[in-house]
Design a protein around this motif. Structure first.
Motif, PDB file in Angstrom:
ATOM      1  N   GLY A 170       0.341  18.959  12.218  1.00 59.42           N
ATOM      2  CA  GLY A 170      -0.678  19.998  12.395  1.00 59.42           C
ATOM      3  C   GLY A 170      -2.020  19.539  11.849  1.00 59.42           C
ATOM      4  N   MET A 171      -2.605  20.342  10.988  1.00 61.49           N
ATOM      5  CA  MET A 171      -3.893  20.027  10.369  1.00 61.49           C
ATOM      6  C   MET A 171      -3.737  19.296   9.030  1.00 61.49           C
ATOM      7  SD  MET A 171      -6.306  20.996  12.348  1.00 61.49           S
ATOM      8  CE  MET A 171      -6.646  22.084  13.746  1.00 61.49           C
ATOM      9  N   TRP A 172      -2.560  18.796   8.719  1.00 58.71           N
ATOM     10  CA  TRP A 172      -2.297  18.183   7.427  1.00 58.71           C
ATOM     11  C   TRP A 172      -1.849  16.730   7.581  1.00 58.71           C
ATOM     12  CZ3 TRP A 172      -3.410  21.045   3.127  1.00 58.71           C
ATOM     13  CH2 TRP A 172      -3.548  22.433   3.310  1.00 58.71           C
ATOM     14  N   SER A 173      -2.096  15.951   6.549  1.00 55.96           N
ATOM     15  CA  SER A 173      -1.626  14.571   6.497  1.00 55.96           C
ATOM     16  C   SER A 173      -1.003  14.331   5.130  1.00 55.96           C
ATOM     17  CB  SER A 173      -2.789  13.592   6.714  1.00 55.96           C
ATOM     18  OG  SER A 173      -2.338  12.250   6.620  1.00 55.96           O
ATOM     19  N   LEU A 174       0.223  13.826   5.120  1.00 52.52           N
ATOM     20  CA  LEU A 174       0.952  13.543   3.887  1.00 52.52           C
ATOM     21  C   LEU A 174       1.180  12.036   3.800  1.00 52.52           C
ATOM     22  CD1 LEU A 174       2.459  14.828   1.433  1.00 52.52           C
ATOM     23  CD2 LEU A 174       4.533  14.755   2.845  1.00 52.52           C
ATOM     24  N   SER A 175       0.828  11.460   2.659  1.00 49.94           N
ATOM     25  CA  SER A 175       1.002  10.005   2.501  1.00 49.94           C
ATOM     26  C   SER A 175       1.666   9.687   1.172  1.00 49.94           C
ATOM     27  CB  SER A 175      -0.345   9.283   2.601  1.00 49.94           C
ATOM     28  OG  SER A 175      -1.188   9.615   1.512  1.00 49.94           O
ATOM     29  N   LEU A 176       2.423   8.600   1.192  1.00 54.04           N
ATOM     30  CA  LEU A 176       3.073   8.079  -0.017  1.00 54.04           C
ATOM     31  C   LEU A 176       2.662   6.627  -0.174  1.00 54.04           C
ATOM     32  CD1 LEU A 176       5.126   8.343  -2.364  1.00 54.04           C
ATOM     33  CD2 LEU A 176       6.890   7.563  -0.755  1.00 54.04           C
ATOM     34  N   ARG A 177       2.081   6.307  -1.327  1.00 59.22           N
ATOM     35  CA  ARG A 177       1.642   4.938  -1.589  1.00 59.22           C
ATOM     36  C   ARG A 177       2.400   4.344  -2.768  1.00 59.22           C
ATOM     37  NH1 ARG A 177      -4.212   3.485  -4.051  1.00 59.22           N
ATOM     38  NH2 ARG A 177      -3.081   4.145  -5.935  1.00 59.22           N
ATOM     39  N   GLU A 178       2.911   3.140  -2.570  1.00 55.17           N
ATOM     40  CA  GLU A 178       3.513   2.366  -3.650  1.00 55.17           C
ATOM     41  C   GLU A 178       2.619   1.156  -3.895  1.00 55.17           C
ATOM     42  OE1 GLU A 178       5.903   3.129  -5.548  1.00 55.17           O
ATOM     43  OE2 GLU A 178       6.958   4.721  -4.486  1.00 55.17           O
ATOM     44  N   ARG A 179       2.182   0.987  -5.141  1.00 53.45           N
ATOM     45  CA  ARG A 179       1.244  -0.093  -5.467  1.00 53.45           C
ATOM     46  C   ARG A 179       1.750  -0.901  -6.657  1.00 53.45           C
ATOM     47  NH1 ARG A 179      -3.982  -1.908  -5.168  1.00 53.45           N
ATOM     48  NH2 ARG A 179      -4.967  -2.567  -7.097  1.00 53.45           N
ATOM     49  N   VAL A 180       1.804  -2.221  -6.482  1.00 57.92           N
ATOM     50  CA  VAL A 180       2.137  -3.141  -7.562  1.00 57.92           C
ATOM     51  C   VAL A 180       0.848  -3.822  -8.005  1.00 57.92           C
ATOM     52  CG1 VAL A 180       3.440  -5.183  -8.254  1.00 57.92           C
ATOM     53  CG2 VAL A 180       4.460  -3.526  -6.688  1.00 57.92           C
ATOM     54  N   GLN A 181       0.633  -3.896  -9.316  1.00 55.16           N
ATOM     55  CA  GLN A 181      -0.632  -4.376  -9.855  1.00 55.16           C
ATOM     56  C   GLN A 181      -0.379  -5.423 -10.945  1.00 55.16           C
ATOM     57  OE1 GLN A 181      -3.948  -1.238  -9.996  1.00 55.16           O
ATOM     58  NE2 GLN A 181      -3.503  -1.622 -12.130  1.00 55.16           N
ATOM     59  N   TYR A 182      -1.020  -6.572 -10.808  1.00 54.03           N
ATOM     60  CA  TYR A 182      -0.909  -7.655 -11.802  1.00 54.03           C
ATOM     61  C   TYR A 182      -2.283  -7.865 -12.427  1.00 54.03           C
ATOM     62  CZ  TYR A 182      -0.919 -12.516 -13.451  1.00 54.03           C
ATOM     63  OH  TYR A 182      -1.086 -13.660 -14.202  1.00 54.03           O
TER      64      TYR A 182
END
Length: 259
Positions: free
Chosen positions: A110-122
């Motif tokens: 619909g009018m929504w956006s759902l996101s999942l982010r996985e981030r690895v940081q060194y």
């Protein structure tokens, strides 16, 4: 661009107001550019300024660069490099180099956006460190769940929650002598302590002013848990160990130019 300069000026003026009360509010301003070189590949570069508490003083300057690749409408991936000029509370420069990689899954409904982010940081610390108190090379995993509303044309309100986990904090064995207030039988056991050291909530809005110019305004609230270890340089004596927890609000103003 003018808006960003005005925001920096406002932060500077607010510094004089907040400094006396030692307000915990921090500020960030960002300036970045985006180059979409194909339908799937986008390049990014930018600069970020972070203030210390009470919106006063310099906490860090950051130069950022990165690339994002979009596999399809549901999945994208990015890599980036940051040079960080970080300053301690005593204004001592501590340069750092950071490499990050993230994977983002997105689902629109619909009018929504759902996101999942996985981030690895060194992060590599290019200054003298006591390896028994902190790792020279720090590994972090960040998990972010973000919800965006798409029904306002040029404006996109959003909110997200993010968990940050340190993956290689120093660990040790020791006995605390309560009657003497000291630690005995201390031994360093490696960089294998894993724990969640920050919970972040944020609410903001992105404004696509025109085809080339965009603004990102948000407020973040962090709850951090940091384990502090103090040893002698030889790592033979544990002088102090405590856990510090605190709340930190941050105001963020960002400008993006799309080439």
């Amino acid at each position: 661009m003018k808006f960003l300069l005005k925001a920096t000026l406002v932060f500077t003026l607010l510094c004089f107001f907040f400094d006396a009360s030692a307000n915990p509010i921090k500020g960030r301003t960002t300036l970045s550019g985006e180059w979409k070189i194909s339908e799937r590949i986008k390049l990014e570069a930018g600069y970020e300024f972070r203030s210390k508490s009470s919106l006063c003083g310099v906490e860090r300057h950051m130069l950022k660069s990165g690339m994002n690749y979009k596999f399809n409408q549901y999945l994208s991936m990015g890599v980036d490099y940051d040079f960080i000029a970080h300053y301690t509370s005593a204004s001592i420069l501590q340069p750092r180099h950071r490499i990050g990689m993230n994977v983002i899954g997105t689902y629109d409904f619909g009018m929504w956006s759902l996101s999942l982010r996985e981030r690895v940081q060194y992060t590599h610390k290019s200054y003298a460190v006591n390896g028994f108190q902190e790792p020279r090379n720090e590994m972090v995993l960040k998990t972010r769940l973000k919800l965006t509303y798409l029904g306002l044309n040029a404006f996109e309100p959003y909110t997200y929650i993010e968990l940050r986990n340190t993956l290689n904090a120093p660990s040790f064995n020791a006995t605390y002598q309560k009657d003497l207030g000291i630690y005995t039988d201390y031994s360093f056991t490696g960089y294998n302590d894993v724990y969640m050291n920050r919970l972040r909530g944020a609410i903001g809005i992105q404004w696509q002013v025109d085809k080339r110019n965009g603004l990102d305004l948000r407020v973040m609230l962090d709850y951090t848990t940091n384990k502090h270890i103090e040893t002698n340089p030889q790592g033979s004596v544990l002088e102090a160990y405590y856990i510090k927890k605190k709340w930190t609000p941050t105001i963020v103003v960002g400008y993006v130019f799309s080439f």
